[in-house]
Design an enzyme around this catalytic site. Structure first.
Site, short mmCIF file in Angstrom:
data_model
loop_
_atom_site.label_atom_id
_atom_site.label_comp_id
_atom_site.label_asym_id
_atom_site.label_seq_id
_atom_site.Cartn_x
_atom_site.Cartn_y
_atom_site.Cartn_z
N LYS A 10 0.87 -1.21 0.00
CA LYS A 10 0.00 0.00 0.00
C LYS A 10 0.89 1.24 0.00
CE LYS A 10 0.88 1.29 4.48
NZ LYS A 10 1.69 2.46 4.84
N ASP A 136 -1.95 -1.31 10.76
CA ASP A 136 -1.96 -1.27 9.29
C ASP A 136 -2.46 -2.57 8.66
OD1 ASP A 136 -1.03 1.25 9.00
OD2 ASP A 136 0.94 0.70 8.20
O1 C5P Z 1 0.08 -0.89 15.31
P1 C5P Z 1 1.51 -1.01 14.89
O2 C5P Z 1 2.14 -2.29 15.36
O3 C5P Z 1 1.73 -0.76 13.46
O4 C5P Z 1 2.27 0.17 15.65
C1 C5P Z 1 3.65 0.20 15.81
C2 C5P Z 1 4.01 1.33 16.76
O5 C5P Z 1 3.78 2.59 16.10
C3 C5P Z 1 3.16 1.38 18.02
O6 C5P Z 1 3.72 0.61 19.04
C4 C5P Z 1 3.19 2.85 18.36
O7 C5P Z 1 4.40 3.17 19.00
C5 C5P Z 1 3.23 3.52 17.01
N1 C5P Z 1 1.89 3.94 16.54
C6 C5P Z 1 1.30 5.07 17.09
N2 C5P Z 1 0.07 5.47 16.62
C7 C5P Z 1 -0.55 4.80 15.63
C8 C5P Z 1 0.03 3.66 15.04
C9 C5P Z 1 1.27 3.26 15.52
O8 C5P Z 1 1.85 5.70 17.98
N3 C5P Z 1 -1.72 5.25 15.19
#
Ligand code: C5P
Length: 322
Positions: A10, A136
């Site tokens: 994406k 994601d």
């Molecule tokens: O959800 P995901 O594993 O992709 O997120 C990775 C890290 O990115 C989270 O632990 C957080 O620190 C940060 N994050 C965030 N806000 C979001 C998505 C991700 O702070 N909306």
């Protein structure tokens, strides 16, 4: 029983970062768009138990920290099944590249595993597992053009515009998403001392920009030729001023990525942006020929780039299973 699946990437067309939530995540608004570049996955199911990840590319963990492992584990638990699951990943997408490779691989695992086990999960259960494993992932349960809200995991299918030719530049830099969010927080704290609009108004402003873009003159004009439609859609996108907030913290940290965006504009991109927190920079073009020539010119300048196209929801599902 084995199932092979294409795991598409994406890009983000605009991304607004809002306030930090009580759970530590950031409120987001973004438009995700699937593209034709993909990894290949094969999921095999046999007797026994355990989950094995095989991937010959560097930087991909083969333990329970792998998103595919985490999804497979949850699928088996949800179905109350024991099986030996082997997931082979043929990696073509960059790791930590902002193209959602790990998230897409995880959803591809979920869909392939359901098929291999001949046990479909409900739509709600799929979404629950996907959003538990990462913000994601859910977008890949829809494909095409998707509005992302919440921490990015609340997804809404948008009407697909026409497929747009694009160029994906993948500089050999890995950007850590949590680190990029931390830098954003520092920037927001510094800006808080100045008189700027509160962050929630920029979040709300995003939906206005998306509305302005997608309800623009380019949509719903069936008599136009594909090239003209693409041209109008891209013009509206630029007019709507849709931006990715991560550029403000990632470009100062990695100035070479700003240079790639400039190079993308120089070779004729109508719209160019960092994807997610990068390091991928993409450009949207009005024709395939323009995109192909632009990718060639970028490669001549030593930038890794390839021409591809955005993938509508219909094509996403049509091409998924091999
Ligand atoms: O959800 P995901 O594993 O992709 O997120 C990775 C890290 O990115 C989270 O632990 C957080 O620190 C940060 N994050 C965030 N806000 C979001 C998505 C991700 O702070 N909306």
């Amino acid at each position: 029983m084995g199932v092979s699946v294409r795991s598409f990437a994406k890009i983000n067309i605009g991304l607004r970062i809002g306030a930090t939530r009580p759970d530590g995540f950031h409120e987001l608004r973004t438009v995700y768009q699937t593209i034709a570049l993909h990894d290949l996955l094969r999921v095999n199911v046999g007797r026994g138990c355990g989950i094995e990840i095989r991937c010959d590319a560097g930087g991909v963990p083969d333990d329970e920290s792998n998103t595919c492992y985490r999804v497979a584990d949850r699928v088996l638990r949800s179905l109350r099944l024991r099986a030996k699951v082997t997931i082979c990943i043929e990696k073509k997408l960059p790791v930590q590249g902002g193209l959602g490779g790990a998230s897409s691989n995880a959803v591809a695992t979920l869909l392939a595993l359901e098929r291999a086990l001949k046990q479909p999960l409900s739509a709600e259960e799929r979404l629950r597992i996907a959003s538990e494993v990462g913000s994601d992932l859910p977008l890949f349960l829809l494909g095409g053009m998707v509005l992302g809200t919440g921490r990015g995991e609340q997804v809404y299918a948008l009407d697909d515009p026409w497929p747009l030719p694009c160029v994906i530049a993948t500089p050999q830099v890995g950007v850590s998403t949590p680190e990029a969010f931390r830098r954003w927080d520092q920037l927001a704290a510094a800006r808080g001392k100045l008189t700027r609009p509160p962050i929630s108004s920029t979040i709300n402003g995003f939906s206005h920009s998306i509305f302005a873009w997608l309800s623009g003159s380019s949509t719903g004009v069936p008599s136009r030729k594909d090239g003209d439609r693409a041209e109008a859609l891209l013009l509206d996108l630029v007019r709507a001023g849709i931006e990715n907030d991560f550029e403000r913290v990632v470009f100062p940290e990695y100035p070479e990525l700003r240079d790639v965006k400039r190079a993308m504009e120089r070779v004729g991109a109508r719209y160019s942006s960092l994807s997610g927190s990068g390091s991928t920079v993409y450009g949207l073009f009005a024709s395939k020929t323009e995109a192909r020539k632009a990718a060639e010119r970028l490669r001549e300048d030593g930038i890794r780039a390839q021409a591809t196209t955005t993938l509508t929801r219909r094509e996403y599902w049509r091409k998924m299973f091999l």
